[in-house]
Write an enzyme that holds these catalytic residues in place. Structure first.
Site, PDB file in Angstrom:
ATOM      1  N   SER A  14       1.005  -1.260   0.135  1.00 42.43           N
ATOM      2  CA  SER A  14       0.065  -0.182  -0.036  1.00 42.43           C
ATOM      3  C   SER A  14       0.731   1.169   0.120  1.00 42.43           C
ATOM      4  O   SER A  14       0.564   2.175  -1.021  1.00 42.43           O
ATOM      5  CB  SER A  14      -1.111   0.121   1.145  1.00 42.43           C
ATOM      6  N   CYS A  42      -2.236  -5.990   2.719  1.00 48.47           N
ATOM      7  CA  CYS A  42      -3.709  -5.641   2.919  1.00 48.47           C
ATOM      8  C   CYS A  42      -4.465  -6.068   1.638  1.00 48.47           C
ATOM      9  O   CYS A  42      -5.613  -6.834   1.677  1.00 48.47           O
ATOM     10  CB  CYS A  42      -3.782  -4.029   2.664  1.00 48.47           C
ATOM     11  N   GLY A 178      -4.899 -12.970  20.777  1.00 49.46           N
ATOM     12  CA  GLY A 178      -6.021 -12.222  21.235  1.00 49.46           C
ATOM     13  C   GLY A 178      -6.316 -11.017  20.505  1.00 49.46           C
ATOM     14  O   GLY A 178      -6.878  -9.951  21.090  1.00 49.46           O
ATOM     15  N   ARG A 207      -6.330  -5.546  23.715  1.00 48.23           N
ATOM     16  CA  ARG A 207      -5.955  -4.688  24.825  1.00 48.23           C
ATOM     17  C   ARG A 207      -6.149  -3.100  24.535  1.00 48.23           C
ATOM     18  O   ARG A 207      -6.387  -2.588  25.650  1.00 48.23           O
ATOM     19  CB  ARG A 207      -4.269  -4.920  24.954  1.00 48.23           C
ATOM     20  N   ASP A 305       4.344  -0.359   7.610  1.00 47.34           N
ATOM     21  CA  ASP A 305       4.403  -1.132   8.814  1.00 47.34           C
ATOM     22  C   ASP A 305       6.099  -1.449   9.118  1.00 47.34           C
ATOM     23  O   ASP A 305       6.465  -1.939  10.407  1.00 47.34           O
ATOM     24  CB  ASP A 305       3.910  -2.492   8.563  1.00 47.34           C
ATOM     25  N   THR A 313      -3.030   0.090   7.209  1.00 43.57           N
ATOM     26  CA  THR A 313      -3.059   0.367   5.701  1.00 43.57           C
ATOM     27  C   THR A 313      -3.230   1.734   5.304  1.00 43.57           C
ATOM     28  O   THR A 313      -2.413   2.331   4.623  1.00 43.57           O
ATOM     29  CB  THR A 313      -3.974  -0.466   4.737  1.00 43.57           C
ATOM     30  N   ALA A 343     -10.866  -0.644  13.330  1.00 46.73           N
ATOM     31  CA  ALA A 343     -11.920  -1.549  13.602  1.00 46.73           C
ATOM     32  C   ALA A 343     -11.311  -2.952  13.650  1.00 46.73           C
ATOM     33  O   ALA A 343     -10.454  -3.180  12.968  1.00 46.73           O
ATOM     34  CB  ALA A 343     -12.977  -1.462  12.348  1.00 46.73           C
ATOM     35  N   GLU A 443     -28.334   6.673  15.237  1.00 53.64           N
ATOM     36  CA  GLU A 443     -29.162   7.829  15.973  1.00 53.64           C
ATOM     37  C   GLU A 443     -28.894   7.701  17.314  1.00 53.64           C
ATOM     38  O   GLU A 443     -28.857   8.723  18.124  1.00 53.64           O
ATOM     39  CB  GLU A 443     -30.631   7.527  15.524  1.00 53.64           C
TER      40      GLU A 443
END
Ligand code: NDP
Length: 449
Positions: A14, A42, A178, A207, A305, A313, A343, A443
């Site tokens: 990327s 990616c 995790g 974490r 990275d 990315t 996310a 909303e």
């Protein structure tokens, strides 16, 4: 003697592709080397195929829920090779687009390894032999690779590099880690009918995310049937008849058909000739750079990275763009690494921007917390007992919303727009002035009192 190139980029992911394309657009003579497929982690073995698998796996629940909405579906058969091959075909299509982008900007693509000989010279190797080229400036954008712990038999596990190519779906999987990849693949595998055990070395998953969201993900995942084994210290991996056995300290071994390592990624700094060129590393073995992505060698820059700033990315793309604009476009700017939205495409997904409640209290002292804990109306009709949780963190003194955290359907889609408001430092009063768009999940963000 003029150099062969104005810019030579090592790594066509990327960050590297963006920098190469933009620099070439400014008239630079650009070369780029890539030893795998053009597109990088990616596109080839990361975000893109992962998201397509998330979509594919979610049909498992959608088809169950469809009955409550009146649809009579006689069969719910699933064929892994169909999903896998369609995803890989899409990856090939995107790979082609990336290659076309390079060729249409007259960027010379070397398919093979590149290694610095000195601050201006690069040795290019391929099946046809080695040659050297010179460049006025060099950009290193070699990314990172999955970490595999040093344990006896660790090589019996696979990583995210291999997971998209599985010949057949396992009946059971142990996922070690995790973080992002562990939780995303726990969701994908579980939806596809695989028995999932997620192990982590501590008692915390994800974490860096807001604690209430992590707890909610663990609660929903456990309810769905994903098993979490925390404070788990693997001691080795053995091959068994049907798969693997992971031995661990102080407890019974775990057996499964497949072991997936998802315990972090390390910058690709080996074999690049960094020592020969005099490029310095950080303590964490990433390439050390300043705010303009320049290394200690003044002809060499690094983005993405491999610099281990923020392993995402869109950040690598921005760093590549800023480098090219600054160095070749006479438009200097630097990337602002604060307030970056992120996310986790778990099931349900998590999305977040800005400070967590704990971080805000540490940094600002007095904060106000607004939360909405609700069952999305689609889940209500479907009879699915999964609640979403949205949380806003507000600086009490200024009323500025300094953090927004969400878990629930479409949380990443909603948060991207919300991130503009948080980045722009809008106040809670301004959120409250916005009229709700009804009936939506989003909303809730303007209705928290
Ligand atoms: P993460 O950094 O997200 O998580 C690593 C996990 O492995 C943590 O749970 C950590 O435990 C554990 N861990 C770390 N080191 C070791 C070790 N030496 N031995 C055993 N366990 C260890 O890593 P991922 O591999 O999931 O992802 C790598 C990076 O890729 C992410 O940081 C992210 O930036 C990027 N990524 C982003 C995605 C997205 O944007 N949706 C998706 C996938 C990847 P603990 O925290 O308990 O110490």
């Amino acid at each position: 003697m003029p150099h062969d190139f104005d810019l030579f980029v090592i790594g066509a992911g990327s960050g590297g592709v963006r920098a190469a394309r933009v620099a070439a657009g400014y008239g630079a003579r650009v070369g780029i080397a890539e030893e795998h497929k053009v597109g990088g982690t990616c596109v080839i073995r990361g975000c893109v195929p992962k998201k397509l698998l998330v979509y594919g796996s979610h049909f498992a629940e959608d088809l169950v829920d469809a009955r409550r909405f009146g649809w009579d579906l006689p069969s719910r058969g699933f064929d892994w090779p169909t999903l896998r091959d369609n995803v890989l075909a899409e990856v090939d299509r995107l790979n082609g687009i990336y290659e076309t982008t390079l060729s249409s900007h007259d960027v010379a693509l070397h398919r093979g390894r590149a290694e610095l000989v000195d601050a201006h010279t690069i040795r290019l190797s391929s099946a046809d032999g080695d040659r050297t080229v010179t460049a006025d400036k060099v950009l290193i954008a070699t990314g990172a690779r999955p970490l595999v712990p040093k344990l006896p038999g660790a090589e019996l596990g696979i990583t995210s590099n291999e997971v998209f190519h599985l010949e057949h779906l396992p009946k059971s999987v142990v996922i070690a880690g995790g973080g992002y990849i562990a939780n995303e693949f726990a969701g994908i595998f579980h939806e596809l009918g695989v028995k999932v055990t997620l192990i982590n070395r501590t008692d915390v998953i994800l974490r860096q995310y807001e604690a209430a969201l992590r707890d909610r993900l663990m609660q929903i995942s456990t309810m769905k049937g994903i098993r979490f084994v925390l404070n788990c210290e693997p001691t080795g991996v053995e091959r068994t008849d049907g798969g693997i056995r992971l031995t661990r300290k102080g407890d019974d071994p775990l057996d499964a058909d497949l072991l997936l390592w998802a315990v972090g990624r390390r910058p690709n700094v080996e074999g690049l000739g960094l020592e020969a060129a005099g490029v310095a590393l950080t303590e964490k073995h990433a390439i050390a750079v300043d705010a303009e992505s320049r290394t200690n060698v003044d002809t060499i820059w690094a983005v993405g990275d491999v610099t281990d700033r923020v392993q995402l990315t869109p950040v690598a793309i921005r760093e590549g763009q800023a480098f090219a604009d600054t160095v070749f476009g006479n438009k200097p700017w630097t990337v602002d690494h604060s307030c970056i939205p992120s996310a986790v495409f778990s099931n349900p997904p998590i999305a977040s921007v800005g400070l967590t409640e704990a971080a805000a209290k540490n940094k600002l002292g007095q904060v106000r917390i607004y939360a909405s804990d609700f069952r999305p109306m689609k889940n209500v009709l479907a009879g699915r007992n999964e609640r979403s949780l949205y949380k806003l963190v507000v600086d009490d003194a200024s009323d500025v919303v300094v953090g927004a955290h969400m878990i629930g359907p479409d949380a990443p889609e909603i948060l991207q727009a919300l991130a503009i408001a948080v980045k722009a430092k809008l106040t809670k009063a301004q959120f409250d002035q916005t009229v709700a768009l009804h009936p939506t999940m989003a909303e809730e963000l303007v209705l928290m009192r």
